[in-house]
Design an enzyme around this catalytic site. Structure first.
Site, PDB file in Angstrom:
ATOM      1  N   MET A  79       0.874  -1.200  -0.078  1.00  0.00           N
ATOM      2  CA  MET A  79      -0.157   0.003  -0.036  1.00  0.00           C
ATOM      3  C   MET A  79       0.745   1.092  -0.200  1.00  0.00           C
ATOM      4  O   MET A  79       2.154   1.312   0.179  1.00  0.00           O
ATOM      5  CB  MET A  79      -0.743  -0.002   1.301  1.00  0.00           C
ATOM      6  CG  MET A  79      -1.737  -1.229   1.345  1.00  0.00           C
ATOM      7  SD  MET A  79      -2.915  -1.251   2.783  1.00  0.00           S
ATOM      8  CE  MET A  79      -3.947   0.283   2.667  1.00  0.00           C
ATOM      9  N   HIS A  80       0.156   2.485  -0.222  1.00  0.00           N
ATOM     10  CA  HIS A  80       0.627   3.728  -0.102  1.00  0.00           C
ATOM     11  C   HIS A  80       1.763   4.348  -1.068  1.00  0.00           C
ATOM     12  O   HIS A  80       2.093   5.482  -1.027  1.00  0.00           O
ATOM     13  CB  HIS A  80       1.467   3.771   1.408  1.00  0.00           C
ATOM     14  CG  HIS A  80       0.679   3.056   2.622  1.00  0.00           C
ATOM     15  ND1 HIS A  80      -0.580   3.625   2.883  1.00  0.00           N
ATOM     16  CD2 HIS A  80       1.021   2.075   3.400  1.00  0.00           C
ATOM     17  CE1 HIS A  80      -1.134   2.809   3.929  1.00  0.00           C
ATOM     18  NE2 HIS A  80       0.102   1.870   4.239  1.00  0.00           N
ATOM     19  N   ASP A 234      -2.540  -5.320   0.889  1.00  0.00           N
ATOM     20  CA  ASP A 234      -2.011  -6.430   1.047  1.00  0.00           C
ATOM     21  C   ASP A 234      -2.619  -7.234   2.469  1.00  0.00           C
ATOM     22  O   ASP A 234      -2.950  -8.452   2.591  1.00  0.00           O
ATOM     23  CB  ASP A 234      -0.426  -6.390   1.223  1.00  0.00           C
ATOM     24  CG  ASP A 234       0.063  -5.423   1.912  1.00  0.00           C
ATOM     25  OD1 ASP A 234      -0.654  -4.979   2.574  1.00  0.00           O
ATOM     26  OD2 ASP A 234       1.084  -5.058   2.223  1.00  0.00           O
TER      27      ASP A 234
END
Length: 483
Positions: A79-80, A234
């Protein structure tokens, strides 16, 4: 068949499962991380595409007949990350990854500009996407000016697979631009970062169809133009694979870092204790996470210090201990996330004596990590998220002694699944099935069969409650000694 593709930081994993969710084939391809400056962490999106081509070409070569019956694809990923595209979808710079720490100063700026805590439900941290974009605006203004779309890593892979700019709720919640309670982009938070909705992909639920496989790729791999599910970040994908979808269920991951994940039926953030609050991958569901930065990595550190392998160290601790170790370990070797939100937090052994030998130090390390998980249990419950039992996953879960200590110290019943791979790629494959069939209930997101249930040791409950009180006093005491 259903295909789950997981984009990890170190590689792409593709898992092909049948309609009973039995694994048919798995393929991997490695990825590298670039660190051009201290604290930076980047990847080239072209490498993601090349690795995905490798794994799917491999599956076509080894399991072409099975692949030909494919009904859906699901995506998961780290992520991110900030993937910046111009108006023609050309990549403008390497993707800034989740573990990139360059945007610390921008976190303070954004916190002062808008109510990120209340709307996004999370603290503004350098790992998230929004401060990365503010860093680009301030340090690479020519790149920022050309940016037409900002995509998360797995969503760039989706763009290549389908031609669609789409994200889904669980991953989008990690950008800090999502109104997490309303499950929609926040104009207020986007404006604080110098962006608008036009810079954002469309949003779907993770179990919905986000697009269909491009014709040329379908022909290359001998499949139909199947639907591609929204997918998940995830950890949410891992939860989908393990059936952690309802309040009261969760998983405890004893990986390099540690995650305590709990599903919720409502939006109830607790930013004061650095709890992560995100949308789950299915409608009207959220999840919360406590994150500790040095879980099994604490054992890896002790292994490096002592020159003993981690399995050898773990074997020094019996499956059932008679009493807590006399020494206390603070596992803040890389700072700490939940509940301290202190990247400068330091680890320590407290109470060392001449007669403390290595087995007791190993036990103390296991206990310290378990107490960090107990911190997460405490603050999740403080936020109104009940959790009584959790599936135990991750490399550290191979140690029965460590799981017994985790159960006794956190008070959780730990459920050890029977053999199987219940990671993010498996969860992505289940989301593919949900999108292809239109079903998103227990039939798809069933929990794995439990091989063993590890209960808290009631004989040690009072002793560990006393030690946990001492553990909680350790961080401020060590912090006061910093120089």
């Amino acid at each position: 068949m259903y295909l789950g593709i997981d984009m990890g930081t170190s590689g792409i994993k593709a898992m092909l499962v049948d309609e009973r969710f039995e694994t048919v084939a798995v393929a991997h391809a490695a990825l590298d991380v670039s660190r051009p400056h201290p604290g930076w962490s980047e990847q080239a999106p072209a490498d993601w595409i090349a690795a995905t081509e490798t794994v799917l070409d491999s599956l076509r070569a080894s399991h072409g007949e099975a692949l030909a019956t494919l009904r859906g694809i699901g995506l998961s990923g780290h992520m991110h990350g900030a993937t910046l595209l111009d108006a023609s979808d050309a990549v403008l710079r390497p993707c800034i990854l989740w573990n990139d720490g360059r945007s610390g100063a921008q976190c303070e700026t954004l916190t002062a500009r808008a109510d990120f805590h209340g709307i996004a439900g999370n603290l503004v941290m350098a790992g998230f996407t929004a401060p990365k974009l503010l860093w680009v605006a301030e340090n690479e203004p020519e790149i920022f000016a050309k940016t037409a779309k900002v995509l998360l890593p797995k969503d760039y892979l989706r763009l290549w697979l389908t031609g669609e700019h789409v994200s889904e709720m669980s991953d989008a919640a990690g950008t800090l631009w999502l109104d997490t309670g309303r499950r929609d982009w926040s104009d207020t938070l986007l404006e604080a970062t110098g962006l608008t909705r036009d810079h954002m992909p469309a949003l779907v639920e993770g179990s919905d169809v986000s697009g269909h496989l491009r014709k040329d790729l379908a022909e290359r791999w001998g499949v139909a133009q199947v639907p591609v599910a929204g997918g998940a970040g995830d950890n949410a994908a891992t939860a989908c694979g393990m059936g952690v979808m309802r309040p009261g269920t969760g998983f405890l991951s004893l990986g390099t870092s540690g995650v305590l994940f709990a599903a919720s039926d409502r939006y109830q953030p607790n930013t004061g204790d650095a709890v992560h609050t995100f949308c789950h991958a299915v409608p009207e569901t959220w999840h919360q996470m406590g994150v500790i930065l040095s879980a099994s990595d604490s054992m890896s550190w002790l292994s490096e210090i002592t020159g003993r392998g981690v399995p050898e160290l773990a074997a020094l601790v019996p499956e059932r201990v008679d009493a807590p170790a006399r020494v206390t370990f603070l596992p803040y070797l890389s700072g700490e996330r939940t509940p301290l939100n202190d990247p400068g937090a330091a680890g320590a052994f407290v109470g060392l004596r001449r007669d403390v030998a290595l087995p007791e130090m190993v036990q103390a390390v296991m206990e310290g990590v378990a107490m960090a998980f107990a911190d997460s249990v405490r603050v999740l419950r403080k936020a109104g998220t009940p959790i009584e039992a959790a599936f135990a996953v991750g490399g550290g879960a191979r140690s029965r002694a460590w799981l017994t200590l985790c159960a006794s110290i956190t008070g959780l019943r730990l459920l050890v699944p029977k053999d199987g791979d219940f990671g993010a790629a498996f969860g992505a494959a289940k989301l593919a099935a949900a999108a292809a069939t239109g079903e998103a209930g227990d039939a798809i997101f069933a929990q794995p069969e439990v091989g063993e249930e590890i209960l808290p040791d009631t004989d040690l409950r009072d002793a560990y409650a006393k030690k946990y009180d001492a553990y909680m006093r350790g961080y401020p005491a060590v912090k006061s000694l910093e120089f």
